[in-house]
Write a protein that holds these residues in place. Structure first.
Motif, PDB file in Angstrom:
ATOM      1  N   GLY A 125       0.916  -1.291  -0.051  1.00 24.81           N
ATOM      2  CA  GLY A 125       0.209   0.058   0.107  1.00 24.81           C
ATOM      3  C   GLY A 125       0.849   1.242   0.117  1.00 24.81           C
ATOM      4  O   GLY A 125       0.344   2.252  -0.690  1.00 24.81           O
ATOM      5  N   ASN A 128       1.557   2.475  -3.543  1.00 22.08           N
ATOM      6  CA  ASN A 128       0.478   2.540  -4.348  1.00 22.08           C
ATOM      7  C   ASN A 128      -0.265   3.723  -3.849  1.00 22.08           C
ATOM      8  O   ASN A 128      -0.420   4.117  -2.865  1.00 22.08           O
ATOM      9  N   SER A 129      -0.777   4.726  -5.155  1.00 16.78           N
ATOM     10  CA  SER A 129      -1.322   5.821  -4.771  1.00 16.78           C
ATOM     11  C   SER A 129      -2.613   5.671  -3.971  1.00 16.78           C
ATOM     12  O   SER A 129      -3.035   6.731  -3.537  1.00 16.78           O
ATOM     13  N   SER A 130      -3.342   4.444  -4.183  1.00 14.66           N
ATOM     14  CA  SER A 130      -4.453   4.221  -3.330  1.00 14.66           C
ATOM     15  C   SER A 130      -4.294   4.048  -1.919  1.00 14.66           C
ATOM     16  O   SER A 130      -5.249   4.238  -1.250  1.00 14.66           O
ATOM     17  N   GLU A 132      -3.599   1.217  -0.791  1.00 19.64           N
ATOM     18  CA  GLU A 132      -3.831  -0.326  -0.422  1.00 19.64           C
ATOM     19  C   GLU A 132      -2.999  -1.150  -1.482  1.00 19.64           C
ATOM     20  O   GLU A 132      -2.655  -0.857  -2.531  1.00 19.64           O
ATOM     21  N   VAL A 134      -1.948  -4.014  -3.928  1.00 18.43           N
ATOM     22  CA  VAL A 134      -2.626  -4.475  -5.079  1.00 18.43           C
ATOM     23  C   VAL A 134      -1.790  -5.770  -5.565  1.00 18.43           C
ATOM     24  O   VAL A 134      -0.590  -5.633  -5.539  1.00 18.43           O
TER      25      VAL A 134
END
Length: 476
Positions: A125, A128-130, A132, A134
């Protein structure tokens, strides 16, 4: 049921056909081959030109089963061809050379492989830009080839030609080994026949001298002969006894040698019974033969194949000076999910041509070409030497044969003369005209003449085998 071809398989097949056509149409850097002139005279010494055509035909056409008339000898040769370990190794060398040629020839064509795979990757996460984590997956199925060389300048084809010539030369090596084996078995069989006859002569002479010694012993006891006569008779007796023991050992050694070259035990029924029958089983070749026939001998043909292989290696060394192009290509499908692998729009392909142009090799390529050319020159010298060696073998056999008939006639007449001399000495001794020493000398001369006649008869038979072998007979 006929399976319909998909657009993917059609493209792959078209690509393979196009690449193969480009390879087969490549130019060749192999020098034009010219057979070196035979460094020997056109005809052999002691050869009759009028008989040349007949001799050539016999040397090439007579199989060993037709050349050797004795059924026992033919069966012994057949056993040797089946069991001899050297010939078995020669046959296995052919299989190895054939496999190596197949490996080299396969380089002319691309190696098509099919594959499939899955790759999975988890991104945490904090990367990752979100915010979370992946997990990404990718599935693929493809068909293609890697590092296939387009043989525009004939390098691969030159190597394939070199491997082919090596393979063909190995086949000739097996034929040459068979010729040598057939001749070796025949000579061992003939030597055994000669030593058996020598043993029989020695034992017969021993029995005769045993009786003569016993008679001399009684005459000595009666005071009719001197002690010198008695000891001379005993000397001849012990000489024949020693010869009988020596020839018995030679016969046993000949049987062991025959079993070794055959590669298996030889039954007593297949052993020669007499020298006369053994000699009669070997045919006589005409004396006239042109030296051109030597170029068809398997060992000479093998040397020529080696020369052709060296010639082809020059082509490969020359082609190394030019650019080489290799291709890697795949076609297939790729998807993020397994069930979408073969759906519309999942097609994927890659095409990676590479070209390598030699610019600076520090003289490596030129040195490789020099090595190939020097090796070709060495092989030419070896080929010429093979012809010269074959010429000498035939010339030596013909030289022996030119005098063997005269030697045989002289030895037979010598035996007849010494036999008559012995009979006259025996009659003169019994009549009291001649001394016992002269009678013993006549016995020794007769025995020696009979042994020499056996040796010359054996030489006559082995000379026929040597000429048959030297002319290249026995591989069929």
């Amino acid at each position: 049921m006929r399976v319909p071809m998909t657009p993917l398989s059609v493209r792959v097949r078209s690509l393979v056909v196009a690449l193969s056509a480009a390879t087969l149409g490549a130019c060749s850097m192999i020098p034009a081959y010219e057979r070196p002139a035979a460094p020997v005279p056109a005809s052999f010494p002691q050869a009759a030109p009028a008989e040349a055509s007949a001799a050539t035909q016999q040397a090439e056409a007579i199989a060993w089963r037709d050349y050797f008339a004795d059924a026992r000898l033919r069966e012994v040769i057949a056993l040797a061809l089946q069991n001899n370990r050297d010939l078995r190794v020669a046959a296995l060398n052919i299989e190895r050379a054939r496999a190596q040629y197949g490996i080299q020839r396969a380089d002319l064509f691309p190696t098509i492989t099919a594959g499939g795979g899955q790759s999975a990757q988890r991104v945490p996460g904090d990367l990752n830009s979100s915010g979370e984590s992946v997990v990404s997956r990718q599935y693929s199925a493809n068909l293609g080839f890697a590092a296939y060389e387009l043989d525009f300048f004939g390098r691969v084809r030159s190597l394939e030609e070199q491997a082919l010539q090596v393979y063909l030369g190995t086949e000739e090596a097996r034929r040459s080994a068979q010729i040598s084996l057939v001749a070796e078995v025949a000579n061992a069989w003939l030597r055994l026949a000669a030593d058996r006859e020598r043993l029989a002569l020695a034992r017969s002479t021993f029995e005769t001298r045993q009786k003569s010694f016993e008679l001399t012993q009684r005459s000595f006891d009666a005071g009719a002969v001197s002690a010198l006569d008695l000891r001379q008779a005993e000397t001849l007796l012990q000489t024949a006894r020693a010869d009988a023991a020596r020839y018995a050992a030679l016969v046993a050694q000949d049987e062991n040698a025959l079993a070794l070259v055959v590669g298996a035990g030889v039954s007593a029924e297949l052993l020669p019974q007499g020298l006369d029958a053994a000699i009669a089983s070997v045919a006589v070749l005409p004396a006239g033969v042109p030296s051109e026939v030597l170029t068809r001998r398997p060992d000479v043909v093998q040397a020529e194949y080696a020369l052709r292989a060296a010639n082809a290696s020059i082509g490969a060394a020359r082609a190394a000076f030019f650019p080489s192009i290799t291709l890697t290509a795949t076609v297939g499908t790729a998807s993020a999910s397994l069930d979408g692998l073969f759906e519309s729009g999942s097609r994927a392909w890659s095409f990676m041509p590479q070209i390598r142009i030699p610019i600076f090799e520090a003289g490596r390529l030129q040195a490789s070409l020099d090595v190939a050319e020097i090796q070709r020159d060495i092989t030419i010298a070896q080929y010429e030497k093979a012809i010269q060696s074959a010429f000498r073998e035939v010339a030596d056999a013909l030289a022996d044969r030119a005098t063997l008939a005269e030697q045989l006639d002289a030895r037979r007449k010598l035996v007849e003369a010494t036999q008559k001399s012995f009979e006259l000495s025996e009659a003169r001794y019994k009549g009291g005209v001649d001394s016992y020493l002269n009678l013993l000398d006549a016995q020794r001369s007769l025995y020696a003449a009979e042994l020499e006649l056996i040796s010359v008869r054996l030489s006559d038979a082995t000379n026929r085998v040597a000429l048959y072998k030297a002319l290249g007979g026995g591989w069929q």
